[in-house]
Design a protein around this motif. Structure first.
Motif, short mmCIF file in Angstrom:
data_model
loop_
_atom_site.label_atom_id
_atom_site.label_comp_id
_atom_site.label_asym_id
_atom_site.label_seq_id
_atom_site.Cartn_x
_atom_site.Cartn_y
_atom_site.Cartn_z
N TYR A 1 0.89 -1.16 0.00
CA TYR A 1 0.00 0.00 0.00
C TYR A 1 0.92 1.21 0.00
CZ TYR A 1 -3.82 -3.15 1.31
OH TYR A 1 -4.74 -4.16 1.33
N GLY A 2 1.17 1.78 -1.14
CA GLY A 2 2.16 2.86 -1.24
C GLY A 2 3.54 2.30 -0.90
N GLU A 3 4.17 2.89 0.10
CA GLU A 3 5.50 2.43 0.51
C GLU A 3 5.42 1.22 1.43
OE1 GLU A 3 8.70 3.82 -0.38
OE2 GLU A 3 7.27 4.50 -1.92
N LYS A 4 4.27 1.07 2.06
CA LYS A 4 4.15 0.06 3.11
C LYS A 4 3.84 -1.30 2.50
CE LYS A 4 1.83 -0.86 7.44
NZ LYS A 4 1.41 -2.22 7.07
N GLN A 5 4.65 -2.30 2.90
CA GLN A 5 4.40 -3.66 2.40
C GLN A 5 3.48 -4.39 3.38
OE1 GLN A 5 7.91 -5.82 1.27
NE2 GLN A 5 6.75 -7.58 0.50
N ALA A 6 2.38 -4.92 2.86
CA ALA A 6 1.39 -5.59 3.72
C ALA A 6 1.50 -7.11 3.66
CB ALA A 6 -0.01 -5.15 3.33
N LEU A 7 1.96 -7.62 2.51
CA LEU A 7 2.14 -9.07 2.38
C LEU A 7 3.53 -9.36 1.85
CD1 LEU A 7 -1.02 -10.79 0.77
CD2 LEU A 7 -0.26 -10.88 3.14
N PHE A 8 4.15 -10.40 2.40
CA PHE A 8 5.53 -10.74 2.02
C PHE A 8 5.60 -12.14 1.44
CE2 PHE A 8 5.60 -7.63 5.35
CZ PHE A 8 6.67 -6.79 5.08
N ASP A 9 5.73 -12.24 0.13
CA ASP A 9 5.95 -13.54 -0.54
C ASP A 9 5.08 -14.67 0.01
OD1 ASP A 9 8.00 -12.48 -2.14
OD2 ASP A 9 9.39 -12.61 -0.44
N VAL A 10 3.79 -14.46 -0.04
CA VAL A 10 2.86 -15.47 0.48
C VAL A 10 2.63 -16.56 -0.56
CG1 VAL A 10 0.45 -15.87 1.14
CG2 VAL A 10 1.73 -13.96 2.14
N GLY B 1 -4.53 -6.96 11.14
CA GLY B 1 -3.40 -6.37 10.44
C GLY B 1 -2.36 -7.38 9.98
N CYS B 2 -2.69 -8.68 10.05
CA CYS B 2 -1.70 -9.70 9.69
C CYS B 2 -1.65 -9.92 8.19
CB CYS B 2 -2.01 -11.01 10.39
SG CYS B 2 -3.52 -11.78 9.79
N GLY B 3 -2.64 -9.40 7.46
CA GLY B 3 -2.63 -9.53 6.00
C GLY B 3 -3.61 -10.54 5.45
N LYS B 4 -4.39 -11.18 6.33
CA LYS B 4 -5.30 -12.23 5.85
C LYS B 4 -6.39 -11.67 4.93
CE LYS B 4 -7.93 -12.29 10.22
NZ LYS B 4 -7.40 -11.02 10.73
N SER B 5 -6.97 -10.50 5.30
CA SER B 5 -8.00 -9.90 4.44
C SER B 5 -7.38 -9.37 3.16
CB SER B 5 -8.72 -8.77 5.17
OG SER B 5 -9.55 -9.31 6.17
N THR B 6 -6.17 -8.81 3.27
CA THR B 6 -5.45 -8.33 2.08
C THR B 6 -5.27 -9.46 1.08
OG1 THR B 6 -4.29 -6.64 3.36
CG2 THR B 6 -3.29 -7.30 1.27
N PHE B 7 -4.86 -10.63 1.60
CA PHE B 7 -4.66 -11.78 0.70
C PHE B 7 -5.99 -12.20 0.08
CE2 PHE B 7 -4.39 -16.34 -0.23
CZ PHE B 7 -3.31 -16.32 -1.10
N LEU B 8 -7.04 -12.24 0.90
CA LEU B 8 -8.37 -12.63 0.40
C LEU B 8 -8.79 -11.72 -0.74
CD1 LEU B 8 -10.73 -14.68 1.34
CD2 LEU B 8 -11.85 -12.61 2.15
N ASP C 1 -7.64 -3.91 -6.56
CA ASP C 1 -7.49 -3.02 -7.72
C ASP C 1 -8.14 -1.67 -7.49
OD1 ASP C 1 -6.44 -5.28 -8.74
OD2 ASP C 1 -7.55 -5.24 -10.64
N VAL C 2 -9.21 -1.67 -6.68
CA VAL C 2 -9.96 -0.42 -6.50
C VAL C 2 -9.21 0.57 -5.60
CG1 VAL C 2 -12.19 -1.53 -6.92
CG2 VAL C 2 -11.33 -1.33 -4.58
N ILE C 3 -8.16 0.08 -4.93
CA ILE C 3 -7.37 1.00 -4.10
C ILE C 3 -6.19 1.51 -4.95
CG2 ILE C 3 -6.06 1.25 -1.96
CD1 ILE C 3 -7.66 -1.24 -0.94
N ASP C 4 -6.15 2.81 -5.18
CA ASP C 4 -5.17 3.39 -6.09
C ASP C 4 -3.72 3.08 -5.75
OD1 ASP C 4 -6.95 4.44 -7.82
OD2 ASP C 4 -7.05 6.43 -6.85
N ILE C 5 -3.38 3.21 -4.45
CA ILE C 5 -1.97 3.08 -4.07
C ILE C 5 -1.56 1.62 -3.89
CG2 ILE C 5 -1.79 5.36 -3.02
CD1 ILE C 5 -2.16 3.82 -0.26
N CYS C 6 -2.49 0.70 -4.13
CA CYS C 6 -2.19 -0.71 -3.87
C CYS C 6 -1.50 -1.37 -5.07
CB CYS C 6 -3.47 -1.46 -3.53
SG CYS C 6 -3.19 -3.18 -3.19
N ARG C 7 -0.41 -2.11 -4.78
CA ARG C 7 0.32 -2.80 -5.84
C ARG C 7 0.49 -4.26 -5.42
NH1 ARG C 7 5.73 -3.37 -6.79
NH2 ARG C 7 6.30 -2.06 -5.01
N VAL C 8 0.18 -5.16 -6.34
CA VAL C 8 0.28 -6.60 -6.06
C VAL C 8 1.35 -7.21 -6.96
CG1 VAL C 8 -0.96 -8.80 -6.04
CG2 VAL C 8 -2.18 -6.69 -5.48
#
Lengths: 244, 286
Positions: free
Chosen positions: B48-57, B74-81, B89-96
């Motif tokens: 999310y921008g500079e902040k990494q939310a998931l690491f090589d899952v 905040g562990c990333g489970k919803s992010t992964f889902l 995709d709907v979040i502008d600053i989000c990169r996968v």
């Protein structure tokens, strides 16, 4: 893999109290079996009567531990190690209760045979079996408190020794009975005492298995050595003459 | 007496103890996924921008099974889902980054139609969010925009079968024209599940579907999840460990953006291999 504390301190306290009660019950059981064995060796009817009365305390603790375990399962929904600890407590407590009953049964028999003279050879065999069974019980309780699977495994394997002594005692007792029918009363009681010790050994190995499961979450991955061969032993009159 | 032979057995016993110890190491019995893989994530990282939310899952989701994702907030489970149907995709600053596949196909392929992907990978949210339309139109909405039916009779049938699969038909069949928002919380959530089913998805994602429901409505949804598993692949994010234990076949434990442990649900909850998993599911300080 444990040591970290629960966020809910009362849960931690309940697990500790469960552990303490098992240790307490283990101590009582060990003590009771030791006294039953002493009573048999010394042919002490007073001590035997004490043993019979003391078994009540073990039964009481069994109920307390079971009640606490059930309440904890209902209220805490334990997981992982906690779940295994509670299940282990229930299993161990039931093995200890059985061990207490077997000790009490020895004490009851002492009341019937305390006035009879016991052949010294038999007494020796009984004594080595008793000290082994007691040492095993002590070791397995240590293995539980220390969560030591290695110790538990050693206990598990060493049960074979008790079985071996039981086999030879069985043979000897039969031989005595054949030699002189007047020995039958005494020898039958002694045979049951020996069988009780052998059963105590079996419950002790059960506890060893439970300790292994508690710590590692898996069964012992090996075949247990089965040493009790008395189901196949039949002493014929001819054997008596050959032996003596 | 056989006492002499007992002495000689000591050495043999020591050997046996050593051997048994070798035979029962926990790691080697760790369960591997079995069955066809429906979706799979390889080295998935999310920023999310500079902040990494998931690491090589890395996670494989098995067909016709329920996979639960657990872990602290905040562990990333919803992010992964949300990666699984490109909701991020709907979040502008989000990169996968990394590879996520559905039946072997890369779902982040630029040529892939995202709307169609979301029809194949449906989603049910924490709070029931029926459209402010009739019960009928809530279900018919998806099939209509995706052109799944040709006439009214076919649409009627799809609405009915979707509501039946969601276990809601008997309760609403006489008031299909009433507003969906007038239903109870549990019914609304089942309406949302029926809405997700109506587009004939392969996978249904559920993000804490029961956290706003009472225990009875929760039980109904859990029964439904178990039933839906026969025809769909389900991934569920839940904060209730008991729920994960009850409804799923496989469980993945997330912590600080990584999967710490993944395996059969019964193994995770009785004999987790990792201390962090154990601390989390038993409620200890991590």
């Amino acid at each position: 893999m444990s040591s970290t504390e629960h966020i809910v301190t009362s849960y931690e306290g309940e697990l500790e109290s469960l552990d303490k009660k098992i240790a307490q019950m283990g101590g009582l059981t060990e003590n009771l079996v030791g006294q039953a064995v002493d009573a048999l060796r010394l042919r002490d009817a007073d001590l035997a009567s004490h043993v019979i009365e003391d078994d009540v305390h073990i039964d009481q603790l069994e109920r307390e531990i079971e009640d606490q375990a059930i309440s904890m399962i209902a209220r805490r929904q334990p997981m992982a190690l906690d779940l295994r600890q509670i299940m282990a407590a229930v299993k161990i407590t039931s093995d200890l209760e059985r061990i207490g009953d077997l000790g009490k049964n020895i004490a009851k028999r002492v009341l019937s045979i305390h006035h009879e003279k016991q052949p010294s050879q038999l007494v020796h065999g009984m004594r080595s079996m008793q000290s082994l069974a007691l040492a095993q019980l002590k070791n397995v309780l240590d293995a539980y408190t220390e969560r030591n699977t290695e110790k538990a495994l050693s206990v598990w394997y060493a049960d074979e020794e008790i079985d071996a002594i039981y086999n030879s005692l069985f043979r000897e007792l039969l031989t005595y009975m054949m030699e002189d029918p007047r020995n039958i009363g005494l020898c039958t009681h002694l045979l049951f005492c020996a069988k009780n010790m052998e059963r105590i050994g079996d419950h002790t190995t059960n506890i060893a298995e439970t300790v292994h499961y508690l710590v590692l979450g898996s069964e012992i991955a090996a075949e247990r050595p089965k040493g009790d061969k008395t189901t196949k032993i039949l002493v014929e009159p001819g054997d008596v003459e050959n032996d003596s | 007496m056989e006492v002499q032979s007992i002495e000689s057995k000591k050495a043999e016993q020591t050997r046996q103890v050593e051997q048994a110890k070798k035979m029962s190491p926990a790691e080697e019995t760790a369960s591997q996924p079995q069955g066809p893989i429906k979706m799979s994530g390889k080295d998935v990282s999310v920023f999310y921008g500079e902040k990494q939310a998931l690491f090589d899952v890395n996670l494989e989701i098995l067909e016709n099974s329920v996979t639960s994702l657990i872990g602290p907030s905040g562990c990333g489970k919803s992010t992964f889902l949300r990666c699984l149907n490109r909701m991020n995709d709907v979040i502008d600053i989000c990169r996968v980054s990394g590879l996520i596949t559905l039946e072997g196909e890369d779902i982040y392929n630029p040529e892939l139609d995202v709307v169609e992907l979301r029809a194949r990978v449906g989603m049910v949210f924490q709070k029931p969010n029926p459209f402010p339309k009739s019960i009928y139109d809530n279900i018919a909405y998806g099939p209509r925009i995706h052109g799944l039916t040709t006439d009214r009779a076919e649409l009627d049938e799809l609405v009915e079968s979707s509501l039946k699969k969601a276990g809601l038909w008997e309760e609403v069949k006489d008031r299909l024209t009433e507003s969906g928002t007038g239903l109870s919380g549990g019914q609304q959530q089942r309406l949302c599940i029926a809405r997700a089913i109506a587009t004939r998805p392969d996978v249904i994602l559920m993000d804490e579907p029961c956290s706003a429901l009472d225990p009875i409505a929760t039980a109904t949804i859990e029964e439904l999840i178990d039933d839906l598993r026969k025809n769909y692949t389900i991934v569920i994010v839940t904060h209730s460990m008991q729920q994960a234990a009850r409804v799923s076949q496989r469980t993945a434990f997330f912590h600080l953006g990584k999967i710490i442990e993944e395996g059969e649900t019964s193994q995770i909850f009785t004999n987790p291999r990792n201390k962090k998993t154990q601390d989390y599911i038993t409620g200890r300080y991590g």
